[in-house]
Design a protein around this motif. Sequence first.
Motif, PDB file in Angstrom:
ATOM      1  N   ASN A   4       0.856  -1.179   0.000  1.00  0.00           N
ATOM      2  CA  ASN A   4       0.000   0.000   0.000  1.00  0.00           C
ATOM      3  C   ASN A   4       0.894   1.231   0.000  1.00  0.00           C
ATOM      4  OD1 ASN A   4      -1.747   2.112   0.510  1.00  0.00           O
ATOM      5  ND2 ASN A   4      -2.821   1.107   2.191  1.00  0.00           N
ATOM      6  N   ILE A  52       0.971   4.160   2.965  1.00  0.00           N
ATOM      7  CA  ILE A  52       1.390   3.931   4.344  1.00  0.00           C
ATOM      8  C   ILE A  52       2.882   4.198   4.434  1.00  0.00           C
ATOM      9  CG2 ILE A  52       1.646   2.237   6.188  1.00  0.00           C
ATOM     10  CD1 ILE A  52      -1.218   2.971   5.744  1.00  0.00           C
ATOM     11  N   LYS A  98       0.911  -2.102  14.129  1.00  0.00           N
ATOM     12  CA  LYS A  98      -0.414  -1.963  13.540  1.00  0.00           C
ATOM     13  C   LYS A  98      -0.340  -1.721  12.048  1.00  0.00           C
ATOM     14  CE  LYS A  98      -4.571   0.915  13.736  1.00  0.00           C
ATOM     15  NZ  LYS A  98      -5.212   2.091  14.375  1.00  0.00           N
ATOM     16  N   SER A  99       0.678  -1.012  11.604  1.00  0.00           N
ATOM     17  CA  SER A  99       0.726  -0.588  10.213  1.00  0.00           C
ATOM     18  C   SER A  99       1.209  -1.673   9.261  1.00  0.00           C
ATOM     19  CB  SER A  99       1.641   0.632  10.070  1.00  0.00           C
ATOM     20  OG  SER A  99       2.980   0.256  10.253  1.00  0.00           O
ATOM     21  N   ARG A 155       0.277  -4.823   8.550  1.00  0.00           N
ATOM     22  CA  ARG A 155      -0.743  -5.473   7.736  1.00  0.00           C
ATOM     23  C   ARG A 155      -1.534  -4.476   6.907  1.00  0.00           C
ATOM     24  NH1 ARG A 155      -1.810 -10.996   8.834  1.00  0.00           N
ATOM     25  NH2 ARG A 155      -0.469 -11.779  10.505  1.00  0.00           N
ATOM     26  N   GLN A 156      -1.504  -3.199   7.280  1.00  0.00           N
ATOM     27  CA  GLN A 156      -2.079  -2.174   6.420  1.00  0.00           C
ATOM     28  C   GLN A 156      -1.162  -1.881   5.244  1.00  0.00           C
ATOM     29  OE1 GLN A 156      -2.388   0.985   9.293  1.00  0.00           O
ATOM     30  NE2 GLN A 156      -4.492   0.465   9.842  1.00  0.00           N
ATOM     31  N   LYS A 157       0.115  -2.092   5.477  1.00  0.00           N
ATOM     32  CA  LYS A 157       1.123  -1.741   4.479  1.00  0.00           C
ATOM     33  C   LYS A 157       1.317  -2.843   3.441  1.00  0.00           C
ATOM     34  CE  LYS A 157       6.130  -0.867   4.440  1.00  0.00           C
ATOM     35  NZ  LYS A 157       7.306  -0.693   5.314  1.00  0.00           N
ATOM     36  N   ASN A 183       0.125  -6.795   1.815  1.00  0.00           N
ATOM     37  CA  ASN A 183      -0.873  -7.842   1.710  1.00  0.00           C
ATOM     38  C   ASN A 183      -0.302  -8.971   0.851  1.00  0.00           C
ATOM     39  OD1 ASN A 183      -3.593  -8.690   2.391  1.00  0.00           O
ATOM     40  ND2 ASN A 183      -4.000  -8.607   0.200  1.00  0.00           N
TER      41      ASN A 183
END
Length: 513
Positions: free
Chosen positions: A327, A330, A344-345, A347-349, A351
């Motif tokens: 992503n 991020i 936290k970041s 798995r947002q960053k 995939n």
Amino acid sequence: MCGIVGIVSTSNVNQMLYDALTVLQHRGQDAAGIVTFQDDRFFLRKDNGLVRDVFHTRHMRRLVGNVGIGHVRYPTAGSASSAEAQPFYVNSPYGITLAHNGNLTNADELSSDLFRTDLRHINTNSDSEVLLNVFAHELQKLGKLNPTKDEIFAAVRAVHQRCRGAYGVIAMITGYGIVGFRDPNGIRPACYGVREGENGQTEYMIASESVALSAAGFTLVRDIEPGEAVYIETDGTLYSEQCAESPKLYPCIFEHVYFARPDSIMDGVSVYKARLRMGEVLADKVLRERPDHDIDVVIPIPDTSRTSAMQMAYQLGVKYREGFIKNRYIGRTFIMPGQKMRKKSVRQKLNPIDLEFRGKNVMLVDDSIVRGTTCKEIVQMARDAGARNVYFASAAPPVRYPNVYGIDMPSASELIAHDRTVEEVGELIGTDWLVYQELDDLISCVNDVNDAIDGWECSVFSGDYITGDIDKNYLTRLENRRKDSSTDATSVTDVDSDSDSDNDNIDLHNDED
């Protein structure tokens, strides 16, 4: 780690500085700033945030002038306030602004001397403001109404005598020009380039990395030497002089491992080529340790490790695949200011693409392992995606010691490899097999075409600090300060952090908006 840029042009430099800072954005995502001057007036805009968020059209219109400098900053513990965004400014003598990449190891001592002896006040906790005031004081001591290159070089010479640590600096002196210089060990990078401007007049750019020059159409001339100062007057006249007594070139090796863009040339060494060699040599180690390995696929952890992973796969004779989609919105987790935010970041960053993991023995490759938080999460993501076995390779040796030269890893207790074996680190991050690059091999990868390189600053791997002024007490004080500032940061609300605010978009001579 930060990014710095300065331009002397024949036309407005605001857009060129903006573009250069976006190219250097990887060096800092916490804050950005630009200052220009025209008709003996400074025009400054700086704030927390990415370059694209800090500068809007109304800000750019006010940044007028053919000379200017810019800065991107990355966060350190407790850096919630925009007060430490750069460039910094002092009005005496002449009016000087300064952008700095690095860290002064004797900043506390200097700050005390500036107050007690030089009668100067420091308004922030930034060592960059300390460095600016040292430079300004040494220039003011010479007492010249119109400073010449000789006075400017003398002031830089005095800075080298007083300041210890790592620094790449660009300073702008109102009505006269810009000066760029490096610490006597050349730990932090700086280079300059030229291009032809209007009416055939030469334009100059100084920057942290050569990629900022090439992106703006400038041709790289050379790196600024350790201890050297380059002074460019507003009319485009350039002077340079060695200002250190015994300069030695010991660049930070972590620039090549992680920070620098692969399309940069630093101290004559191609970052891209160095990373190719890291992957090649790391593959050789894998073959030595496990000649009958069962690796099915090599997958990089985007983005910095991609070059090394590609070469590693080629050398091993196995498939190279992109297994993670990143992503782009991020930030880099290593330079995020809190452990919870980093975790936290992840798995947002990233995939995973399950197809590349399911039923396979996967070798993940990263540029380095610092705190281990990201690596642990990524290993688990690979397992969740169906990998049979998850191996992990680091293109750098174990990071076991704090950095004191401008990289945000000052606490040994935060480093996963500190006082741990490779097997213990592998168990903590949950991998089936962990392999690190050897330090001698890493050094051989970056020892390229430049015979002038005396050695490499490798303190995060070796614990040997090139400036010779770091002991256990210093590191303890640094760790305690970091803990205190991290605690304070949890209760701080930054009222100036809205990048739409015009609070920092000031004309330092108070023109009307």
